[in-house]
Design a protein around this motif. Sequence first.
Motif, PDB file in Angstrom:
ATOM      1  N   PRO A 391     -78.280  56.986 -29.260  1.00  0.00           N
ATOM      2  CA  PRO A 391     -79.721  56.172 -29.011  1.00  0.00           C
ATOM      3  C   PRO A 391     -79.024  55.455 -27.776  1.00  0.00           C
ATOM      4  CG  PRO A 391     -77.628  54.416 -30.544  1.00  0.00           C
ATOM      5  CD  PRO A 391     -77.354  56.024 -30.369  1.00  0.00           C
ATOM      6  N   ALA A 392     -78.737  56.025 -27.278  1.00  0.00           N
ATOM      7  CA  ALA A 392     -78.873  56.504 -25.108  1.00  0.00           C
ATOM      8  C   ALA A 392     -79.585  57.050 -25.059  1.00  0.00           C
ATOM      9  CB  ALA A 392     -77.635  56.093 -24.514  1.00  0.00           C
ATOM     10  N   ALA A 393     -79.646  58.397 -25.146  1.00  0.00           N
ATOM     11  CA  ALA A 393     -80.069  59.308 -25.124  1.00  0.00           C
ATOM     12  C   ALA A 393     -81.400  59.319 -25.730  1.00  0.00           C
ATOM     13  CB  ALA A 393     -79.810  60.672 -26.323  1.00  0.00           C
ATOM     14  N   LYS A 394     -81.635  58.438 -26.895  1.00  0.00           N
ATOM     15  CA  LYS A 394     -83.488  58.509 -26.500  1.00  0.00           C
ATOM     16  C   LYS A 394     -84.143  57.797 -25.942  1.00  0.00           C
ATOM     17  CE  LYS A 394     -83.049  58.980 -31.784  1.00  0.00           C
ATOM     18  NZ  LYS A 394     -83.162  58.575 -33.127  1.00  0.00           N
ATOM     19  N   GLU A 395     -83.032  56.689 -25.145  1.00  0.00           N
ATOM     20  CA  GLU A 395     -83.663  55.788 -23.907  1.00  0.00           C
ATOM     21  C   GLU A 395     -83.923  56.548 -23.044  1.00  0.00           C
ATOM     22  OE1 GLU A 395     -83.053  52.264 -23.067  1.00  0.00           O
ATOM     23  OE2 GLU A 395     -82.354  51.474 -25.210  1.00  0.00           O
ATOM     24  N   VAL A 396     -83.215  57.993 -22.627  1.00  0.00           N
ATOM     25  CA  VAL A 396     -83.006  58.525 -21.313  1.00  0.00           C
ATOM     26  C   VAL A 396     -84.021  59.625 -21.327  1.00  0.00           C
ATOM     27  CG1 VAL A 396     -81.488  60.512 -20.003  1.00  0.00           C
ATOM     28  CG2 VAL A 396     -79.815  58.991 -21.134  1.00  0.00           C
ATOM     29  N   LEU A 397     -84.087  59.684 -22.596  1.00  0.00           N
ATOM     30  CA  LEU A 397     -85.571  60.707 -23.090  1.00  0.00           C
ATOM     31  C   LEU A 397     -86.387  59.975 -22.213  1.00  0.00           C
ATOM     32  CD1 LEU A 397     -86.134  64.007 -23.834  1.00  0.00           C
ATOM     33  CD2 LEU A 397     -86.646  62.788 -26.192  1.00  0.00           C
ATOM     34  N   ALA A 398     -86.764  58.924 -23.108  1.00  0.00           N
ATOM     35  CA  ALA A 398     -88.213  57.696 -22.302  1.00  0.00           C
ATOM     36  C   ALA A 398     -88.307  58.161 -20.809  1.00  0.00           C
ATOM     37  CB  ALA A 398     -88.198  56.527 -23.061  1.00  0.00           C
ATOM     38  N   GLY A 399     -86.703  57.862 -20.100  1.00  0.00           N
ATOM     39  CA  GLY A 399     -86.910  57.580 -18.783  1.00  0.00           C
ATOM     40  C   GLY A 399     -87.311  59.028 -18.195  1.00  0.00           C
ATOM     41  N   VAL A 400     -86.682  60.081 -18.814  1.00  0.00           N
ATOM     42  CA  VAL A 400     -87.061  61.697 -17.931  1.00  0.00           C
ATOM     43  C   VAL A 400     -88.501  61.103 -18.170  1.00  0.00           C
ATOM     44  CG1 VAL A 400     -87.151  64.301 -18.146  1.00  0.00           C
ATOM     45  CG2 VAL A 400     -85.020  62.270 -18.428  1.00  0.00           C
ATOM     46  N   ILE A 401     -89.336  61.457 -20.055  1.00  0.00           N
ATOM     47  CA  ILE A 401     -90.848  61.073 -20.108  1.00  0.00           C
ATOM     48  C   ILE A 401     -91.443  60.687 -18.869  1.00  0.00           C
ATOM     49  CG2 ILE A 401     -92.165  60.781 -21.264  1.00  0.00           C
ATOM     50  CD1 ILE A 401     -90.582  61.637 -23.591  1.00  0.00           C
ATOM     51  N   GLU A 402     -91.091  59.830 -18.587  1.00  0.00           N
ATOM     52  CA  GLU A 402     -91.774  58.442 -17.844  1.00  0.00           C
ATOM     53  C   GLU A 402     -91.643  58.708 -16.055  1.00  0.00           C
ATOM     54  OE1 GLU A 402     -90.561  54.217 -16.776  1.00  0.00           O
ATOM     55  OE2 GLU A 402     -90.252  54.801 -18.555  1.00  0.00           O
ATOM     56  N   THR A 403     -90.036  59.221 -15.806  1.00  0.00           N
ATOM     57  CA  THR A 403     -89.896  59.310 -14.321  1.00  0.00           C
ATOM     58  C   THR A 403     -90.115  61.541 -13.556  1.00  0.00           C
ATOM     59  OG1 THR A 403     -87.864  59.811 -14.933  1.00  0.00           O
ATOM     60  CG2 THR A 403     -88.938  57.460 -13.771  1.00  0.00           C
ATOM     61  N   GLY A 404     -90.140  62.244 -14.657  1.00  0.00           N
ATOM     62  CA  GLY A 404     -89.714  63.324 -14.645  1.00  0.00           C
ATOM     63  C   GLY A 404     -88.727  63.768 -13.750  1.00  0.00           C
ATOM     64  N   ASP A 405     -86.849  63.025 -13.689  1.00  0.00           N
ATOM     65  CA  ASP A 405     -85.977  62.895 -13.178  1.00  0.00           C
ATOM     66  C   ASP A 405     -84.973  63.349 -14.189  1.00  0.00           C
ATOM     67  OD1 ASP A 405     -86.824  61.332 -11.257  1.00  0.00           O
ATOM     68  OD2 ASP A 405     -85.709  59.233 -11.761  1.00  0.00           O
ATOM     69  N   ASP A 406     -84.406  63.964 -13.908  1.00  0.00           N
ATOM     70  CA  ASP A 406     -83.139  64.685 -14.318  1.00  0.00           C
ATOM     71  C   ASP A 406     -82.024  63.368 -15.228  1.00  0.00           C
ATOM     72  OD1 ASP A 406     -83.042  66.862 -13.235  1.00  0.00           O
ATOM     73  OD2 ASP A 406     -81.639  66.885 -12.167  1.00  0.00           O
ATOM     74  N   PRO A 407     -82.051  64.189 -16.581  1.00  0.00           N
ATOM     75  CA  PRO A 407     -81.361  63.026 -17.246  1.00  0.00           C
ATOM     76  C   PRO A 407     -79.785  62.476 -17.184  1.00  0.00           C
ATOM     77  CG  PRO A 407     -82.016  64.833 -18.653  1.00  0.00           C
ATOM     78  CD  PRO A 407     -82.810  64.984 -17.594  1.00  0.00           C
ATOM     79  N   ALA A 408     -79.160  63.613 -16.027  1.00  0.00           N
ATOM     80  CA  ALA A 408     -78.100  62.681 -15.726  1.00  0.00           C
ATOM     81  C   ALA A 408     -78.675  61.010 -14.358  1.00  0.00           C
ATOM     82  CB  ALA A 408     -77.187  63.053 -14.594  1.00  0.00           C
ATOM     83  N   THR A 409     -79.229  61.713 -13.468  1.00  0.00           N
ATOM     84  CA  THR A 409     -79.746  60.521 -12.978  1.00  0.00           C
ATOM     85  C   THR A 409     -80.448  59.413 -13.297  1.00  0.00           C
ATOM     86  OG1 THR A 409     -81.143  62.677 -11.316  1.00  0.00           O
ATOM     87  CG2 THR A 409     -81.848  59.994 -11.035  1.00  0.00           C
ATOM     88  N   VAL A 410     -81.028  59.627 -14.800  1.00  0.00           N
ATOM     89  CA  VAL A 410     -81.574  57.937 -15.184  1.00  0.00           C
ATOM     90  C   VAL A 410     -80.916  57.406 -15.775  1.00  0.00           C
ATOM     91  CG1 VAL A 410     -83.523  57.500 -17.902  1.00  0.00           C
ATOM     92  CG2 VAL A 410     -83.803  59.775 -16.077  1.00  0.00           C
ATOM     93  N   VAL A 411     -79.447  58.612 -16.489  1.00  0.00           N
ATOM     94  CA  VAL A 411     -78.383  58.125 -16.925  1.00  0.00           C
ATOM     95  C   VAL A 411     -77.908  57.183 -15.616  1.00  0.00           C
ATOM     96  CG1 VAL A 411     -75.625  57.598 -18.025  1.00  0.00           C
ATOM     97  CG2 VAL A 411     -77.610  59.737 -18.449  1.00  0.00           C
ATOM     98  N   GLU A 412     -77.676  56.592 -15.209  1.00  0.00           N
ATOM     99  CA  GLU A 412     -76.961  56.713 -13.221  1.00  0.00           C
ATOM    100  C   GLU A 412     -77.519  55.482 -13.142  1.00  0.00           C
ATOM    101  OE1 GLU A 412     -73.557  56.207 -10.990  1.00  0.00           O
ATOM    102  OE2 GLU A 412     -74.501  57.935 -11.941  1.00  0.00           O
TER     103      GLU A 412
END
Length: 481
Positions: A391-412
Motif C-alpha cells: 500500500p505504501a508503494a502505491k503512495e510512493v508511486l503517486a508521489g513520484v508521478i507528482e514530483t518526479g523525485d526518486d522513490p527513495a526520496t519520496v519515502v523519506e
Amino acid sequence: MSDLEPVIGVEIHVQLSTRTKMFCGCAPSFGDAPNTHTCPVCLAHPGVLPVVNGEAVRRALIIGLALGCEIAPRSIFHRKNYFYPDLPKAYQISQFDIPICGRGEFTAIREDGSELKVGITRAHLEEDAAKLTHGGGRRAGADGSVVDFNRGGTPLVEIVTEPDLRSAADTAIFLRQLRQTLLFLGVSDCSMEEGSMRADANVSVRPVGSQTLGVKTELKNMNSFRFLERGVEAEIARQREIIASGGHVQQETVHYEPDTGHITSLRSKEESHDYRYFPEPDLVPVAPDPAWVERLRSEQPELPIPLRRRLVVEMGLTQEDAEVITGSPELVAYFMEAAGLADPKSCANWIRGELRAQLRELGQEPWESNVTPAHVAALVGLLADGTVSVPAAKEVLAGVIETGDDPATVVEARGLGQMDAGDLSAIIGEIVNANPDQAQQLRDGKDKVMGFFVGQAMKRTGGRAEPQAVQALVRAAVLGE
Ligand SMILES: [Zn+2]
C-alpha cells in the motif's frame, strides 16, 4: 446446414506516414482545411509527370520483409482505370501483376497461445484516392457530394491475404496483431478512425472438407476492428441463410450497418478486367538494390509477436502481461529499460497495473510521465527489500508521478517506510484490545473480519504496514498462533 465453413481473406490499406505524397511533393494531411495540400501532379493537370517517393518504397520493403514476403527484384506500376470523382486522373497508379512484395506469411497468436498462420498473397504500392463526403446521408440518398483532394496521392501499401481465416474472431485477431506489427515498424500511424488503416474482408462459405471456394462478397468500409468482426459474423450468417433456403450467394460488395446489424448491398463487384490495367508509361520499374534490401532486413526491429514469446519464455511474464506490454513500441522500450534494472515480472506488474491506472486519471502514458523506467525499478527494489509495504508503494508511486523525485526520496519525505516490527506489533495489540467484538468473531472462525483489522491497521499506520504482516500479528494476538 451446420457443416458449412466460412472462408475469409482480407485486404488492408495502410497509409504510409511519409513527409510527401506518393508521386508529388505535397504533404499528406488529415484534418486540415480541404484542398490545401494539392499541386498540379496530384490534381492531374495536363502534362505533369509523377516521381516515385523513395521513402514510400523503403517503407513498403520494410513491411514486406516483416511479413516474410519475397521481394521482387523489379516491380512495375500500372494504371488502374476507373471513372469516379475521387480520382482526377480517371486512373489510379497501382501495382498489378508484379508487386514490390510477393508471397509471405504472418503468424498471429490467439488468446489461448495457439498460432494463427495467415498467408500473405502480396503487398503492393499505390496512391490513395481523394476523399468524398456525401451530404445529407450516405451514398444512397445523399443530396450532394464534395471532394477533398488532400488525401489524393497519399502513399498506400495494400496488403492482400490468402483466404486462410475461418472465423470472424480470428479475422479480428489477425488484423489487430498486424496493426501492432506495422506500428512497431514505424511506417504508418494505423488509425482506423482517421482512415490511415482500412480493412475490407472477402467472405464466402463452403461445405466443410471442400477445397473449392464459394462465391465471395466483399465487406467494405469498416472503421473499427470490433465492427469488422461483427460485420463478418453477420455476413457469414446471411450467406448460411441464403444457402440453407436453397439460394445462391451473389458476388457483390456489401456494407455492414453497425447500428442495426444489417448487411446492405452496394454494387455488383467489378471484375479486375473492368479496370483495363496497363503499364504506367511515365514511371520506370522499381528495382531496389539487393544490398539495400539486405540492410533493411538486418535493421528490422524486434517485432511484437516474437517479442511476446520472448517475454513469456525468457522473462517469466504471463501471456496477458506480454500482450499488454507489447501494446506499443514506446511501452516495450519503457518496460525493457526497467526490466534491465530489476525483476522483470515485478516491473511488468507495476507498469501494467498501478502505474497505468494512476496515470490514466491524468491522461498520460508511462513514457510521457514523471516516472522513469529507473523509478519503476527502484520502487520494485524498495518492495523487494522490505523498505515499503505494497500500500505504501502505491503512495510512493503517486508521489513520484507528482514530483518526479526518486522513490527513495519520496519515502523519506513522506515517511512511508515500513514500520518497525515492534511498533507495528504494539499498534495491533491496541487495535485488538479496542475491538473485542471483532476479536471474538475471529475466534469464532469468521475470517472475513480480518479485513476490518487490516483496514484499522492501515488507518493507524498511514499504509506503512504490509497487510500480510498485519494479518499474522492479529492472528498471534487473538488466536495465539
Ligand atoms: Zn501534389
